[in-house]
Design an enzyme around this catalytic site. Sequence first.
Site, mmCIF file in Angstrom:
data_model
loop_
_atom_site.group_PDB
_atom_site.id
_atom_site.type_symbol
_atom_site.label_atom_id
_atom_site.label_comp_id
_atom_site.label_asym_id
_atom_site.label_seq_id
_atom_site.Cartn_x
_atom_site.Cartn_y
_atom_site.Cartn_z
ATOM 1 N N LYS A 71 0.808 -1.230 0.000
ATOM 2 C CA LYS A 71 0.000 0.000 0.000
ATOM 3 C C LYS A 71 0.840 1.278 0.000
ATOM 4 O O LYS A 71 0.470 2.267 -0.624
ATOM 5 C CB LYS A 71 -0.943 0.010 1.212
ATOM 6 C CG LYS A 71 -2.063 -0.997 1.107
ATOM 7 C CD LYS A 71 -2.990 -0.919 2.300
ATOM 8 C CE LYS A 71 -4.170 -1.851 2.143
ATOM 9 N NZ LYS A 71 -5.204 -1.660 3.153
ATOM 10 N N GLY A 133 -1.237 1.766 13.118
ATOM 11 C CA GLY A 133 -0.810 1.100 11.886
ATOM 12 C C GLY A 133 -1.666 1.568 10.717
ATOM 13 O O GLY A 133 -2.256 2.663 10.753
HETATM 14 P P1 NAD Z 1 -0.577 -2.862 11.170
HETATM 15 O O1 NAD Z 1 0.417 -3.962 11.294
HETATM 16 O O2 NAD Z 1 -0.348 -1.758 10.202
HETATM 17 O O3 NAD Z 1 -0.793 -2.181 12.629
HETATM 18 C C1 NAD Z 1 -0.957 -2.978 13.772
HETATM 19 C C2 NAD Z 1 -1.349 -2.105 14.955
HETATM 20 O O4 NAD Z 1 -1.653 -2.982 16.053
HETATM 21 C C3 NAD Z 1 -0.221 -1.179 15.438
HETATM 22 O O5 NAD Z 1 -0.786 0.043 15.892
HETATM 23 C C4 NAD Z 1 0.371 -1.950 16.640
HETATM 24 O O6 NAD Z 1 0.962 -1.084 17.604
HETATM 25 C C5 NAD Z 1 -0.899 -2.578 17.193
HETATM 26 N N1 NAD Z 1 -0.643 -3.763 18.013
HETATM 27 C C6 NAD Z 1 -0.149 -4.958 17.600
HETATM 28 N N2 NAD Z 1 -0.087 -5.789 18.660
HETATM 29 C C7 NAD Z 1 -0.562 -5.096 19.740
HETATM 30 C C8 NAD Z 1 -0.748 -5.420 21.104
HETATM 31 N N3 NAD Z 1 -0.448 -6.626 21.594
HETATM 32 N N4 NAD Z 1 -1.260 -4.478 21.923
HETATM 33 C C9 NAD Z 1 -1.583 -3.252 21.451
HETATM 34 N N5 NAD Z 1 -1.435 -2.886 20.174
HETATM 35 C C10 NAD Z 1 -0.922 -3.802 19.330
HETATM 36 O O7 NAD Z 1 -1.970 -3.581 10.870
HETATM 37 P P2 NAD Z 1 -3.279 -2.968 10.204
HETATM 38 O O8 NAD Z 1 -3.213 -3.160 8.744
HETATM 39 O O9 NAD Z 1 -3.519 -1.614 10.758
HETATM 40 O O10 NAD Z 1 -4.357 -4.000 10.760
HETATM 41 C C11 NAD Z 1 -4.767 -3.979 12.103
HETATM 42 C C12 NAD Z 1 -5.999 -4.850 12.233
HETATM 43 O O11 NAD Z 1 -7.030 -4.262 11.409
HETATM 44 C C13 NAD Z 1 -5.826 -6.279 11.720
HETATM 45 O O12 NAD Z 1 -6.542 -7.133 12.569
HETATM 46 C C14 NAD Z 1 -6.442 -6.248 10.332
HETATM 47 O O13 NAD Z 1 -6.959 -7.509 9.945
HETATM 48 C C15 NAD Z 1 -7.561 -5.259 10.539
HETATM 49 N N6 NAD Z 1 -7.976 -4.553 9.313
HETATM 50 C C16 NAD Z 1 -9.281 -4.544 9.041
HETATM 51 C C17 NAD Z 1 -9.757 -3.877 7.923
HETATM 52 C C18 NAD Z 1 -11.232 -3.901 7.634
HETATM 53 O O14 NAD Z 1 -11.612 -3.598 6.503
HETATM 54 N N7 NAD Z 1 -12.063 -4.240 8.613
HETATM 55 C C19 NAD Z 1 -8.857 -3.178 7.089
HETATM 56 C C20 NAD Z 1 -7.500 -3.183 7.423
HETATM 57 C C21 NAD Z 1 -7.067 -3.872 8.550
#
Ligand code: NAD
Length: 287
Positions: A71, A133
């Site tokens: 992305k 994230g």
């Molecule tokens: P990413 O890797 O970019 O970010 C992960 C985030 O989670 C970071 O802020 C990190 O600090 C935090 N994190 C990880 N482990 C943690 C913990 N133990 N305690 C506290 N914070 C923690 O991932 P992303 O792309 O932002 O995805 C995050 C979630 O959102 C995933 O579960 C993904 O499947 C989901 N998601 C959903 C959609 C949707 O359309 N519903 C879209 C994108 C991502």
Amino acid sequence: MEISGHTQMLCLIGSPVGHSGSPAMYNYSFRKLGLDYAYLAFDIKEEEAPEAVRSLKLLNVKGFNVTMPCKTAVCHCCDELSQAAGLIGAVNTVVNVNGRWIGHNTDGLGWVQSCRDSGVEVRGKKMAIAGSGGAATAIAVTSALEGIRELSVFARKDSFYDNAEATVEKIHNHIPGCTVHLYDLDEEGRLYEEIGKSDIFTNATRVGMKPMDGQSLIRDTKVFRKGLVVSDVVYNPRTTKLLADAQAAGCKTVPGVGMLLWQGVEAFRLYTGLDMPVEEVRERYFA
Ligand code: NAD
């Protein structure tokens, strides 16, 4: 509709893509609306993204979606960016407009539309949001562009913390109508205090998703009150522990699967100018 010499291609790039529901969702919608398009998925690693984007331009595809880990890399390959994509620094939808790649990010708008679909308008509201994230950044920036009044961002002091600082600064500098604060997610008392003053709490971290399913950032469920909206970006499982606890306390909840559906609806509109057959798609692929 059979594929012919006139059929236009759209696709998804990223890695992995084999599990993606996007080809089924888009191809079903194209058939339903009688559009002569076909949608495929290609496994493209981050370092391959620039070459893939150049190749898709040569093939004159109508547009493409982008998933992890491409992305941000694809953002740098676009000829122009929407305001949201520029501020987020990542694209998930790229549209071919007269041979130029216009990059968009519909993840945040998908979240906003999912709230609207649940009867929750974000304009004028205060939200506490956990995470920094990709999903958190898209939601924070887009909700600010859509008129949210105040954001309290809670980020863990991990490798994403710099991104949290950058996002808060961007919102502060470019979206003056939104007041934004950044807090350490480990300050549990401050988190509960800010949720207490908010209309919406959103979990935009991975907590709740495998292998952290069964976990919730909110350990003291007394913070949930009637009138608080609780949303989760995690969509697998559909009902996370956070959402189950919030529902039990009488909160309105907005599940992550809605964001997934509505980011696709927004991308479909950008590609075709038409509405996706949302109810059929929801029933078939998101039930
Ligand atoms: P990413 O890797 O970019 O970010 C992960 C985030 O989670 C970071 O802020 C990190 O600090 C935090 N994190 C990880 N482990 C943690 C913990 N133990 N305690 C506290 N914070 C923690 O991932 P992303 O792309 O932002 O995805 C995050 C979630 O959102 C995933 O579960 C993904 O499947 C989901 N998601 C959903 C959609 C949707 O359309 N519903 C879209 C994108 C991502």
